[in-house]
Motif scaffolding. Structure first.
Motif, PDB file in Angstrom:
ATOM      1  N   LEU A  16       0.831  -1.197   0.000  1.00 44.76           N
ATOM      2  CA  LEU A  16       0.000   0.000   0.000  1.00 44.76           C
ATOM      3  C   LEU A  16       0.868   1.250   0.000  1.00 44.76           C
ATOM      4  CD1 LEU A  16      -2.688  -1.076   2.607  1.00 44.76           C
ATOM      5  CD2 LEU A  16      -2.765  -1.287   0.124  1.00 44.76           C
ATOM      6  N   ASP A  17       0.262   2.376  -0.306  1.00 44.40           N
ATOM      7  CA  ASP A  17       0.989   3.643  -0.369  1.00 44.40           C
ATOM      8  C   ASP A  17       1.670   4.002   0.951  1.00 44.40           C
ATOM      9  OD1 ASP A  17       0.245   3.971  -3.007  1.00 44.40           O
ATOM     10  OD2 ASP A  17      -1.484   5.238  -2.525  1.00 44.40           O
ATOM     11  N   ASP A  18       1.079   3.570   2.071  1.00 40.10           N
ATOM     12  CA  ASP A  18       1.658   3.911   3.373  1.00 40.10           C
ATOM     13  C   ASP A  18       2.749   2.931   3.808  1.00 40.10           C
ATOM     14  OD1 ASP A  18       0.235   1.656   4.123  1.00 40.10           O
ATOM     15  OD2 ASP A  18      -1.094   2.704   5.516  1.00 40.10           O
ATOM     16  N   GLY A  19       3.092   1.960   2.946  1.00 43.27           N
ATOM     17  CA  GLY A  19       4.175   1.034   3.248  1.00 43.27           C
ATOM     18  C   GLY A  19       3.751  -0.300   3.823  1.00 43.27           C
ATOM     19  N   ARG A  20       2.463  -0.467   4.141  1.00 39.98           N
ATOM     20  CA  ARG A  20       1.992  -1.762   4.644  1.00 39.98           C
ATOM     21  C   ARG A  20       2.011  -2.778   3.513  1.00 39.98           C
ATOM     22  NH1 ARG A  20      -3.750  -0.650   6.665  1.00 39.98           N
ATOM     23  NH2 ARG A  20      -3.581   0.923   5.046  1.00 39.98           N
ATOM     24  N   VAL A  21       2.342  -4.018   3.857  1.00 40.89           N
ATOM     25  CA  VAL A  21       2.372  -5.093   2.878  1.00 40.89           C
ATOM     26  C   VAL A  21       1.226  -6.048   3.213  1.00 40.89           C
ATOM     27  CG1 VAL A  21       3.713  -6.993   1.906  1.00 40.89           C
ATOM     28  CG2 VAL A  21       4.866  -4.875   2.603  1.00 40.89           C
ATOM     29  N   LEU A  22       0.348  -6.259   2.246  1.00 41.77           N
ATOM     30  CA  LEU A  22      -0.781  -7.170   2.415  1.00 41.77           C
ATOM     31  C   LEU A  22      -0.470  -8.493   1.738  1.00 41.77           C
ATOM     32  CD1 LEU A  22      -3.747  -4.753   1.564  1.00 41.77           C
ATOM     33  CD2 LEU A  22      -2.675  -5.175   3.780  1.00 41.77           C
ATOM     34  N   VAL A  23      -0.795  -9.603   2.408  1.00 47.02           N
ATOM     35  CA  VAL A  23      -0.619 -10.931   1.810  1.00 47.02           C
ATOM     36  C   VAL A  23      -1.919 -11.698   1.974  1.00 47.02           C
ATOM     37  CG1 VAL A  23       1.867 -11.035   2.176  1.00 47.02           C
ATOM     38  CG2 VAL A  23       0.354 -11.914   3.920  1.00 47.02           C
ATOM     39  N   HIS A  24      -2.261 -12.499   0.948  1.00 46.75           N
ATOM     40  CA  HIS A  24      -3.455 -13.328   1.009  1.00 46.75           C
ATOM     41  C   HIS A  24      -3.211 -14.611   0.231  1.00 46.75           C
ATOM     42  CE1 HIS A  24      -7.631 -14.497   1.197  1.00 46.75           C
ATOM     43  NE2 HIS A  24      -7.572 -14.741  -0.108  1.00 46.75           N
ATOM     44  N   CYS A  25      -3.428 -15.745   0.897  1.00 42.80           N
ATOM     45  CA  CYS A  25      -3.304 -17.039   0.234  1.00 42.80           C
ATOM     46  C   CYS A  25      -4.699 -17.513  -0.134  1.00 42.80           C
ATOM     47  CB  CYS A  25      -2.620 -18.064   1.148  1.00 42.80           C
ATOM     48  SG  CYS A  25      -2.574 -19.714   0.406  1.00 42.80           S
ATOM     49  N   PHE A  26      -4.929 -17.736  -1.411  1.00 41.45           N
ATOM     50  CA  PHE A  26      -6.235 -18.167  -1.869  1.00 41.45           C
ATOM     51  C   PHE A  26      -6.505 -19.636  -1.544  1.00 41.45           C
ATOM     52  CE2 PHE A  26      -5.512 -14.319  -4.253  1.00 41.45           C
ATOM     53  CZ  PHE A  26      -6.740 -13.697  -4.152  1.00 41.45           C
ATOM     54  N   ALA A  27      -5.501 -20.356  -1.058  1.00 40.45           N
ATOM     55  CA  ALA A  27      -5.699 -21.733  -0.613  1.00 40.45           C
ATOM     56  C   ALA A  27      -6.100 -21.782   0.860  1.00 40.45           C
ATOM     57  CB  ALA A  27      -4.426 -22.550  -0.849  1.00 40.45           C
ATOM     58  N   GLY A  28      -6.025 -20.656   1.551  1.00 43.22           N
ATOM     59  CA  GLY A  28      -6.508 -20.589   2.925  1.00 43.22           C
ATOM     60  C   GLY A  28      -5.458 -20.466   4.013  1.00 43.22           C
ATOM     61  N   CYS A  29      -4.201 -20.391   3.680  1.00 47.89           N
ATOM     62  CA  CYS A  29      -3.174 -20.223   4.715  1.00 47.89           C
ATOM     63  C   CYS A  29      -3.341 -18.854   5.369  1.00 47.89           C
ATOM     64  CB  CYS A  29      -1.779 -20.330   4.096  1.00 47.89           C
ATOM     65  SG  CYS A  29      -1.463 -21.913   3.314  1.00 47.89           S
ATOM     66  N   ASP A  30      -3.137 -18.801   6.688  1.00 50.41           N
ATOM     67  CA  ASP A  30      -3.274 -17.495   7.331  1.00 50.41           C
ATOM     68  C   ASP A  30      -1.937 -16.753   7.289  1.00 50.41           C
ATOM     69  OD1 ASP A  30      -1.692 -17.998   9.668  1.00 50.41           O
ATOM     70  OD2 ASP A  30      -3.416 -18.788  10.744  1.00 50.41           O
ATOM     71  N   VAL A  31      -2.001 -15.466   7.550  1.00 48.93           N
ATOM     72  CA  VAL A  31      -0.839 -14.598   7.413  1.00 48.93           C
ATOM     73  C   VAL A  31       0.306 -15.026   8.336  1.00 48.93           C
ATOM     74  CG1 VAL A  31      -1.635 -12.834   9.034  1.00 48.93           C
ATOM     75  CG2 VAL A  31      -0.126 -12.185   7.176  1.00 48.93           C
ATOM     76  N   HIS A  32      -0.026 -15.556   9.522  1.00 45.20           N
ATOM     77  CA  HIS A  32       1.020 -16.008  10.445  1.00 45.20           C
ATOM     78  C   HIS A  32       1.811 -17.179   9.839  1.00 45.20           C
ATOM     79  CE1 HIS A  32      -0.377 -13.490  13.753  1.00 45.20           C
ATOM     80  NE2 HIS A  32      -1.601 -13.806  13.384  1.00 45.20           N
ATOM     81  N   GLN A  33       1.098 -18.102   9.215  1.00 43.98           N
ATOM     82  CA  GLN A  33       1.768 -19.236   8.568  1.00 43.98           C
ATOM     83  C   GLN A  33       2.654 -18.762   7.418  1.00 43.98           C
ATOM     84  OE1 GLN A  33      -1.964 -21.167   7.594  1.00 43.98           O
ATOM     85  NE2 GLN A  33      -1.509 -22.870   8.984  1.00 43.98           N
ATOM     86  N   ILE A  34       2.155 -17.825   6.656  1.00 41.62           N
ATOM     87  CA  ILE A  34       2.881 -17.342   5.474  1.00 41.62           C
ATOM     88  C   ILE A  34       4.182 -16.660   5.868  1.00 41.62           C
ATOM     89  CG2 ILE A  34       2.797 -15.755   3.514  1.00 41.62           C
ATOM     90  CD1 ILE A  34      -0.323 -16.247   3.555  1.00 41.62           C
ATOM     91  N   VAL A  35       4.095 -15.676   6.767  1.00 43.64           N
ATOM     92  CA  VAL A  35       5.317 -14.959   7.129  1.00 43.64           C
ATOM     93  C   VAL A  35       6.269 -15.844   7.924  1.00 43.64           C
ATOM     94  CG1 VAL A  35       4.280 -12.663   6.993  1.00 43.64           C
ATOM     95  CG2 VAL A  35       4.279 -13.871   9.170  1.00 43.64           C
ATOM     96  N   GLY A  36       5.727 -16.751   8.742  1.00 44.14           N
ATOM     97  CA  GLY A  36       6.574 -17.673   9.504  1.00 44.14           C
ATOM     98  C   GLY A  36       7.354 -18.606   8.607  1.00 44.14           C
ATOM     99  N   ALA A  37       6.747 -19.015   7.489  1.00 42.27           N
ATOM    100  CA  ALA A  37       7.402 -19.940   6.565  1.00 42.27           C
ATOM    101  C   ALA A  37       8.621 -19.321   5.882  1.00 42.27           C
ATOM    102  CB  ALA A  37       6.408 -20.429   5.520  1.00 42.27           C
ATOM    103  N   VAL A  38       8.691 -17.993   5.835  1.00 46.94           N
ATOM    104  CA  VAL A  38       9.851 -17.323   5.214  1.00 46.94           C
ATOM    105  C   VAL A  38      10.718 -16.629   6.253  1.00 46.94           C
ATOM    106  CG1 VAL A  38       8.796 -17.067   2.935  1.00 46.94           C
ATOM    107  CG2 VAL A  38       8.495 -15.256   4.641  1.00 46.94           C
TER     108      VAL A  38
END
Length: 141
Positions: free
Chosen positions: A39-61
Protein backbone atom coordinates in the motif's frame (compact mmCIF):
# COMPACT_ATOMS: atom_id res chain seq x y z
CA UNK A 1 10.12 -3.66 5.36
CA UNK A 2 9.14 -3.18 1.77
CA UNK A 3 7.33 -5.76 -0.33
CA UNK A 4 10.66 -6.47 -2.06
CA UNK A 5 12.09 -8.02 1.10
CA UNK A 6 9.18 -10.47 1.21
CA UNK A 7 9.17 -11.08 -2.55
CA UNK A 8 12.88 -12.00 -2.44
CA UNK A 9 11.94 -14.93 -0.16
CA UNK A 10 9.16 -16.26 -2.41
CA UNK A 11 9.18 -18.51 -5.48
CA UNK A 12 7.68 -17.95 -8.94
CA UNK A 13 6.95 -14.27 -8.31
CA UNK A 14 5.18 -12.45 -11.11
CA UNK A 15 3.81 -8.92 -11.38
CA UNK A 16 0.03 -8.47 -11.43
CA UNK A 17 -2.06 -5.33 -11.97
CA UNK A 18 -2.46 -4.87 -8.18
CA UNK A 19 0.84 -6.21 -6.89
CA UNK A 20 2.39 -9.66 -7.25
CA UNK A 21 1.46 -13.34 -7.27
CA UNK A 22 3.76 -16.06 -5.97
CA UNK A 23 3.83 -19.58 -4.62
CA UNK A 24 2.64 -19.66 -1.03
CA UNK A 25 5.51 -20.80 1.21
CA UNK A 26 3.10 -22.10 3.88
CA UNK A 27 1.81 -25.06 1.85
CA UNK A 28 2.86 -27.28 -1.06
CA UNK A 29 1.80 -24.80 -3.69
CA UNK A 30 1.78 -26.04 -7.29
CA UNK A 31 0.99 -22.63 -8.77
CA UNK A 32 0.94 -19.09 -7.47
CA UNK A 33 -1.88 -18.84 -4.90
CA UNK A 34 -0.34 -16.05 -2.83
CA UNK A 35 -1.22 -12.43 -3.51
CA UNK A 36 1.14 -9.69 -2.28
CA UNK A 37 0.37 -5.99 -2.39
CA UNK A 38 2.17 -2.95 -1.00
CA UNK A 39 0.00 0.00 0.00
CA UNK A 40 0.99 3.64 -0.37
CA UNK A 41 1.66 3.91 3.37
CA UNK A 42 4.18 1.03 3.25
CA UNK A 43 1.99 -1.76 4.64
CA UNK A 44 2.37 -5.09 2.88
CA UNK A 45 -0.78 -7.17 2.41
CA UNK A 46 -0.62 -10.93 1.81
CA UNK A 47 -3.46 -13.33 1.01
CA UNK A 48 -3.30 -17.04 0.23
CA UNK A 49 -6.24 -18.17 -1.87
CA UNK A 50 -5.70 -21.73 -0.61
CA UNK A 51 -6.51 -20.59 2.93
CA UNK A 52 -3.17 -20.22 4.71
CA UNK A 53 -3.27 -17.49 7.33
CA UNK A 54 -0.84 -14.60 7.41
CA UNK A 55 1.02 -16.01 10.45
CA UNK A 56 1.77 -19.24 8.57
CA UNK A 57 2.88 -17.34 5.47
CA UNK A 58 5.32 -14.96 7.13
CA UNK A 59 6.57 -17.67 9.50
CA UNK A 60 7.40 -19.94 6.57
CA UNK A 61 9.85 -17.32 5.21
CA UNK A 62 11.32 -16.39 8.60
CA UNK A 63 9.43 -13.13 9.09
CA UNK A 64 6.93 -11.82 11.62
CA UNK A 65 3.66 -9.95 11.17
CA UNK A 66 5.35 -6.74 12.28
CA UNK A 67 7.67 -7.02 9.27
CA UNK A 68 4.66 -6.28 7.04
CA UNK A 69 4.30 -2.79 8.50
CA UNK A 70 6.54 0.25 8.14
CA UNK A 71 8.39 1.37 11.27
CA UNK A 72 6.47 3.87 13.35
CA UNK A 73 7.97 7.06 14.66
CA UNK A 74 7.99 6.83 18.43
CA UNK A 75 8.26 10.58 18.88
CA UNK A 76 5.15 11.34 16.82
CA UNK A 77 2.02 12.04 18.82
CA UNK A 78 -1.15 10.96 17.09
CA UNK A 79 -4.32 12.92 17.83
CA UNK A 80 -6.63 11.26 20.31
CA UNK A 81 -9.41 9.33 18.67
CA UNK A 82 -12.64 11.28 19.03
CA UNK A 83 -14.85 8.21 19.52
CA UNK A 84 -12.62 5.57 21.09
CA UNK A 85 -15.42 3.06 21.72
CA UNK A 86 -17.31 1.03 19.11
CA UNK A 87 -20.87 2.30 18.70
CA UNK A 88 -22.37 -1.13 19.42
CA UNK A 89 -20.60 -1.24 22.81
CA UNK A 90 -21.80 2.25 23.70
CA UNK A 91 -25.38 1.40 22.73
CA UNK A 92 -25.33 -1.79 24.83
CA UNK A 93 -24.07 0.16 27.84
CA UNK A 94 -26.67 2.90 27.35
CA UNK A 95 -29.37 0.25 26.96
CA UNK A 96 -28.57 -1.17 30.39
CA UNK A 97 -28.48 2.25 32.00
CA UNK A 98 -31.83 3.09 30.39
CA UNK A 99 -33.28 -0.01 32.09
CA UNK A 100 -32.08 1.36 35.44
CA UNK A 101 -33.75 4.72 34.72
CA UNK A 102 -36.97 2.99 33.57
CA UNK A 103 -37.06 0.88 36.73
CA UNK A 104 -36.66 4.01 38.84
CA UNK A 105 -39.41 5.73 36.86
CA UNK A 106 -41.77 2.77 37.39
CA UNK A 107 -41.04 2.84 41.13
CA UNK A 108 -41.83 6.57 41.21
CA UNK A 109 -45.14 6.00 39.40
CA UNK A 110 -46.02 3.30 41.97
CA UNK A 111 -45.13 5.76 44.78
CA UNK A 112 -42.41 3.45 46.08
CA UNK A 113 -39.74 5.22 48.13
CA UNK A 114 -36.13 5.30 46.93
CA UNK A 115 -33.37 4.17 49.23
CA UNK A 116 -30.08 6.06 49.30
CA UNK A 117 -28.53 3.21 47.24
CA UNK A 118 -31.36 3.54 44.67
CA UNK A 119 -30.75 7.29 44.34
CA UNK A 120 -26.99 6.75 43.94
CA UNK A 121 -27.53 4.10 41.25
CA UNK A 122 -29.99 6.33 39.40
CA UNK A 123 -27.51 9.21 39.49
CA UNK A 124 -24.79 6.88 38.18
CA UNK A 125 -27.04 5.73 35.32
CA UNK A 126 -27.87 9.31 34.35
CA UNK A 127 -24.18 10.24 34.49
CA UNK A 128 -23.22 7.32 32.28
CA UNK A 129 -25.92 8.14 29.72
CA UNK A 130 -24.76 11.77 29.61
CA UNK A 131 -21.12 10.70 29.25
CA UNK A 132 -22.00 8.37 26.37
CA UNK A 133 -23.94 11.16 24.65
CA UNK A 134 -21.00 13.52 25.14
CA UNK A 135 -18.51 11.01 23.69
CA UNK A 136 -20.86 10.44 20.76
CA UNK A 137 -20.83 14.17 20.10
CA UNK A 138 -24.56 14.69 20.62
CA UNK A 139 -24.28 16.52 23.94
CA UNK A 140 -22.13 19.54 24.68
CA UNK A 141 -20.70 20.03 28.12
Amino acid sequence: MSADALLDRLERVKKTPNGWAARCPAHDDKGPSLSVRELDDGRVLVHCFAGCDVHQIVGAVGLQITDLFPPRETSHHYPRERRPFPAADVLRAIGFEVLVVMTAGAALLDSKPFSEADRERLALAVGRIRAAAKYAGVLNG
